[in-house]
Write an enzyme that holds these catalytic residues in place. Structure first.
Site, PDB file in Angstrom:
ATOM      1  N   HIS A  54       0.278  -0.994  -0.090  1.00  0.00           N
ATOM      2  CA  HIS A  54      -0.106   0.420   0.279  1.00  0.00           C
ATOM      3  C   HIS A  54       1.301   1.189   0.205  1.00  0.00           C
ATOM      4  O   HIS A  54       0.597   1.979  -0.656  1.00  0.00           O
ATOM      5  CB  HIS A  54      -1.111   0.035   1.076  1.00  0.00           C
ATOM      6  CG  HIS A  54      -1.740   1.473   1.217  1.00  0.00           C
ATOM      7  ND1 HIS A  54      -2.886   1.718   0.366  1.00  0.00           N
ATOM      8  CD2 HIS A  54      -1.734   2.157   2.304  1.00  0.00           C
ATOM      9  CE1 HIS A  54      -2.851   2.830   1.080  1.00  0.00           C
ATOM     10  NE2 HIS A  54      -2.381   3.552   2.325  1.00  0.00           N
ATOM     11  N   HIS A  78       3.903   6.832   5.222  1.00  0.00           N
ATOM     12  CA  HIS A  78       2.305   7.601   5.431  1.00  0.00           C
ATOM     13  C   HIS A  78       1.652   7.053   6.627  1.00  0.00           C
ATOM     14  O   HIS A  78       0.972   7.361   7.492  1.00  0.00           O
ATOM     15  CB  HIS A  78       1.349   8.015   4.604  1.00  0.00           C
ATOM     16  CG  HIS A  78       0.923   6.826   4.132  1.00  0.00           C
ATOM     17  ND1 HIS A  78       1.616   5.964   2.721  1.00  0.00           N
ATOM     18  CD2 HIS A  78      -0.592   6.740   4.499  1.00  0.00           C
ATOM     19  CE1 HIS A  78       0.218   5.627   2.628  1.00  0.00           C
ATOM     20  NE2 HIS A  78      -0.791   5.728   3.060  1.00  0.00           N
ATOM     21  N   GLU A  82       0.927   5.296  12.451  1.00  0.00           N
ATOM     22  CA  GLU A  82      -1.004   5.568  12.737  1.00  0.00           C
ATOM     23  C   GLU A  82      -0.889   4.372  13.839  1.00  0.00           C
ATOM     24  O   GLU A  82      -1.295   2.780  14.022  1.00  0.00           O
ATOM     25  CB  GLU A  82      -1.991   5.456  11.907  1.00  0.00           C
ATOM     26  CG  GLU A  82      -3.607   5.337  12.897  1.00  0.00           C
ATOM     27  CD  GLU A  82      -4.827   6.070  11.042  1.00  0.00           C
ATOM     28  OE1 GLU A  82      -3.672   6.371  10.313  1.00  0.00           O
ATOM     29  OE2 GLU A  82      -5.690   6.466  12.190  1.00  0.00           O
ATOM     30  N   ASP A  83      -0.369   2.938  12.241  1.00  0.00           N
ATOM     31  CA  ASP A  83      -0.064   2.052  12.575  1.00  0.00           C
ATOM     32  C   ASP A  83       1.072   0.763  13.253  1.00  0.00           C
ATOM     33  O   ASP A  83       1.051  -0.536  12.804  1.00  0.00           O
ATOM     34  CB  ASP A  83      -0.262   1.038  11.213  1.00  0.00           C
ATOM     35  CG  ASP A  83      -2.218   2.005  10.430  1.00  0.00           C
ATOM     36  OD1 ASP A  83      -2.316   2.091  11.363  1.00  0.00           O
ATOM     37  OD2 ASP A  83      -1.857   1.525   9.161  1.00  0.00           O
ATOM     38  N   ASP A 152      -3.127   8.547  -1.322  1.00  0.00           N
ATOM     39  CA  ASP A 152      -3.707   7.491   0.400  1.00  0.00           C
ATOM     40  C   ASP A 152      -5.327   6.263  -0.676  1.00  0.00           C
ATOM     41  O   ASP A 152      -4.960   5.898  -0.910  1.00  0.00           O
ATOM     42  CB  ASP A 152      -3.651   7.925   1.351  1.00  0.00           C
ATOM     43  CG  ASP A 152      -3.786   7.004   2.402  1.00  0.00           C
ATOM     44  OD1 ASP A 152      -3.626   5.638   1.668  1.00  0.00           O
ATOM     45  OD2 ASP A 152      -4.635   7.643   3.635  1.00  0.00           O
ATOM     46  N   ASP A 272     -19.346  16.652 -26.456  1.00  0.00           N
ATOM     47  CA  ASP A 272     -18.502  16.558 -25.913  1.00  0.00           C
ATOM     48  C   ASP A 272     -17.814  15.642 -26.524  1.00  0.00           C
ATOM     49  O   ASP A 272     -16.519  15.560 -25.805  1.00  0.00           O
ATOM     50  CB  ASP A 272     -18.076  17.759 -25.703  1.00  0.00           C
ATOM     51  CG  ASP A 272     -19.032  17.685 -24.024  1.00  0.00           C
ATOM     52  OD1 ASP A 272     -19.305  16.407 -23.889  1.00  0.00           O
ATOM     53  OD2 ASP A 272     -18.307  18.258 -23.305  1.00  0.00           O
TER      54      ASP A 272
HETATM   55 MN    MN Z   1      -3.086   4.422   3.470  1.00  0.00          MN
END
Ligand code: MN
Length: 519
Positions: A54, A78, A82-83, A152, A272
């Site tokens: 990811h 990123h 958090e993880d 993300d 268009d």
């Molecule tokens: Mn993520």
């Protein structure tokens, strides 16, 4: 629809080598990948794949936009805060403060849950407004936070199949309501189109399938028409000695759907779908080419748009026209290579990383981004969620009107803006001292709604009484509103102080009389 490609570290590093040459920087990026891999070790995505796929996919998308090394590294890391057990301090030590700050911004942004499913309308509004507010504040600190967040979200949308249906719908709705408009506002067309189409696929699977089917059913016929038109157009450009590049254009599924809805049209009537784009070396070339095109084919009235002289708020520039040839209608867009880059990649194109060049924004970009610093200023002061949301809708998501100063400078304002909005945009003092407005050499009331093309001049006077409560009801921009509010608050404060002083003098006077009496 692009299916999810499998990213490998080798493919990613190849992509990085494509625009970053400094070996030290490249080692740093590789180190960030290793760091993320080690920290996410043992974790899995819903798909069952190792978690590292990811952040790698996110960094890959960022590298496609040629973002700077700090953003790439933040993309790789990123989800680490958090993880995994890694802390802000750990990241700061290993990769420097800018990276740590970016990751913190992305993490905070993710912690707010969008309540797109709330039943209560008012609660929904407030929640939505809070969310926007959060994003704007994050953007104010560093717009790269949003760019990482969009990358993300893009990967999460591409892998949404592995979630349960309720989650799919909630995430798709949030993407369509918040992230796609943000990508649009930042001019990131490619990103916006994919976010919209994937959301649409989960929210309205039947309609999605139907339109995708119609597009592919008519593909052959359309391609024949387009090829023929392209041949004719190229011949014409060659004859007139232009150095050109012509390409066909694909419309995304969701925008076809929206067009069918808003204009109540059948699929066949959306003309268009047949669109060609001409890239030319200079702006002069663009204007002369449009002349050549119009003298060969009949243009449709009111379909000619000059976004070169009047760029869209998201920095988009191009000439648009629709012409009739062989009984079919074609949309033709003419622009320079730089304009084309900005049309596809938006703000990211401005910031495309160039080694040995400063990352500082150019003056014009800063100017063009003024809308959002105004908004941030407003959202920081405001308390009512609904008010914020209204303004955001006006300022960010609506098309603008363009008016001129007497010197010919273009000022862009949200639709429905009044002369006072114009005045406060020019200068706070001009706003505060306004007594009237002259539009196209005629005196107009302050309630006048500005129209694109208006030449606006404010009448000011030193004797002006200044803003009153009524002005708050008139203005449309957050900028003007916050300045008027500041003024009124200060005025009220001063008045209270003056009353207080009088009161105080009177009391002390009385008190002294009293004292005298008892002496
Ligand atoms: Mn993520």
């Amino acid at each position: 629809m692009t299916s999810e490609p499998v990213y490998s570290i080798d493919a990613f590093m190849d992509q990085i080598h494509g625009y970053i040459k400094d070996t030290h920087t490249i080692e740093h990026i590789r180190h960030a990948y290793q760091y993320a891999k080690t920290h996410h070790e043992g974790q899995k995505r819903q798909s069952g794949e190792p978690y590292i796929t990811h952040p790698l996919a996110v960094a890959f998308t960022l590298s496609e936009y040629k973002t700077d090394p700090t953003t790439i590294i933040a993309g790789l890391l990123h989800d680490v805060l958090e993880d995994t057990p890694a802390t802000y301090e750990d990241i700061k030590e290993a990769f420097g403060e800018p990276v740590a700050l970016l990751i913190e911004g992305v993490t905070k942004l993710g912690q707010y849950q969008y309540k797109g499913t709330l039943e209560d309308e008012e609660e929904k509004l407030a929640a939505q407004a809070k969310n926007y507010q959060k994003m704007l504040l994050a953007m104010a600190k560093d717009i790269r936070v949003i760019v990482v967040k969009l990358a993300d979200r893009l990967h999460n949308m591409r892998t949404l199949d592995f979630m349960d249906e309720a989650k799919q719908k909630r995430i798709a709705k949030e993407t369509l309501d918040i992230y796609a408009p943000l990508a649009h506002r930042l001019g990131m067309y490619v990103m916006k189109a994919e976010l919209e189409d994937t959301s649409f696929k989960y929210l309205e699977p039947n309609q999605y399938r139907q339109i995708a089917q119609m597009i592919s059913d008519t593909k052959n016929e359309r391609e024949n028409d387009l090829t023929m038109m392209q041949t004719n157009l190229e011949y014409l450009l060659r004859e007139n000695k232009f150095e050109y590049d012509v390409k066909g254009r694909v419309k995304n599924i969701y925008s076809v759907y929206k067009k069918m809805q808003s204009r109540d049209k059948e699929f066949e009537e959306i003309f268009d779908l047949l669109a060609l784009r001409v890239i030319l070396p200079s702006i002069e070339n663009c204007y002369s080419a449009i002349g050549v095109v119009h003298s060969k084919w009949t243009p449709i009235p009111n379909r000619f748009k000059d976004y070169i002289a009047m760029p869209k708020p998201n920095l988009y520039q191009s000439l648009h026209t629709s012409i009739i040839a062989n009984g079919k209608i074609y949309e033709i867009q003419i622009r320079t290579q730089e304009m084309d880059d900005i049309a596809e990649y938006g703000i990211a194109a401005h910031w495309a990383y160039k080694e040995n060049a400063t990352l500082a924004m150019t003056e014009t970009t800063t100017q063009k981004l003024k809308w959002y610093s105004d908004l941030v200023e407003f959202t920081e002061e405001s308390k009512s969620g609904e008010e914020v949301l209204d303004l955001l809708k006006e300022d960010i998501f609506n098309s603008n009107v363009y008016v001129f100063t007497p010197d010919g400078d273009i000022i862009d304002l949200p639709k429905g803006a009044m002369p006072l909005d114009f005045a406060f945009r020019i200068h706070t003092e001009v706003g505060l001292k306004s007594v009237g407005a002259i539009v196209n050499q005629k005196i107009v009331p302050l309630e006048y709604k500005l129209q694109t093309g208006d030449i606006v001049k404010m009448k000011t006077s030193k004797q002006s009484f200044g803003p009153n409560d009524n002005w708050l009801k008139l203005v449309k921009t957050s900028n003007a509103r916050s300045k008027i509010k500041n003024y009124l608050n200060k005025k009220r404060r001063d008045e209270l102080i003056a009353i207080g002083k009088e009161d105080f003098t009177a009391r002390t006077h009385q008190a002294s009389l009293h004292r005298d009496f008892h002496r």
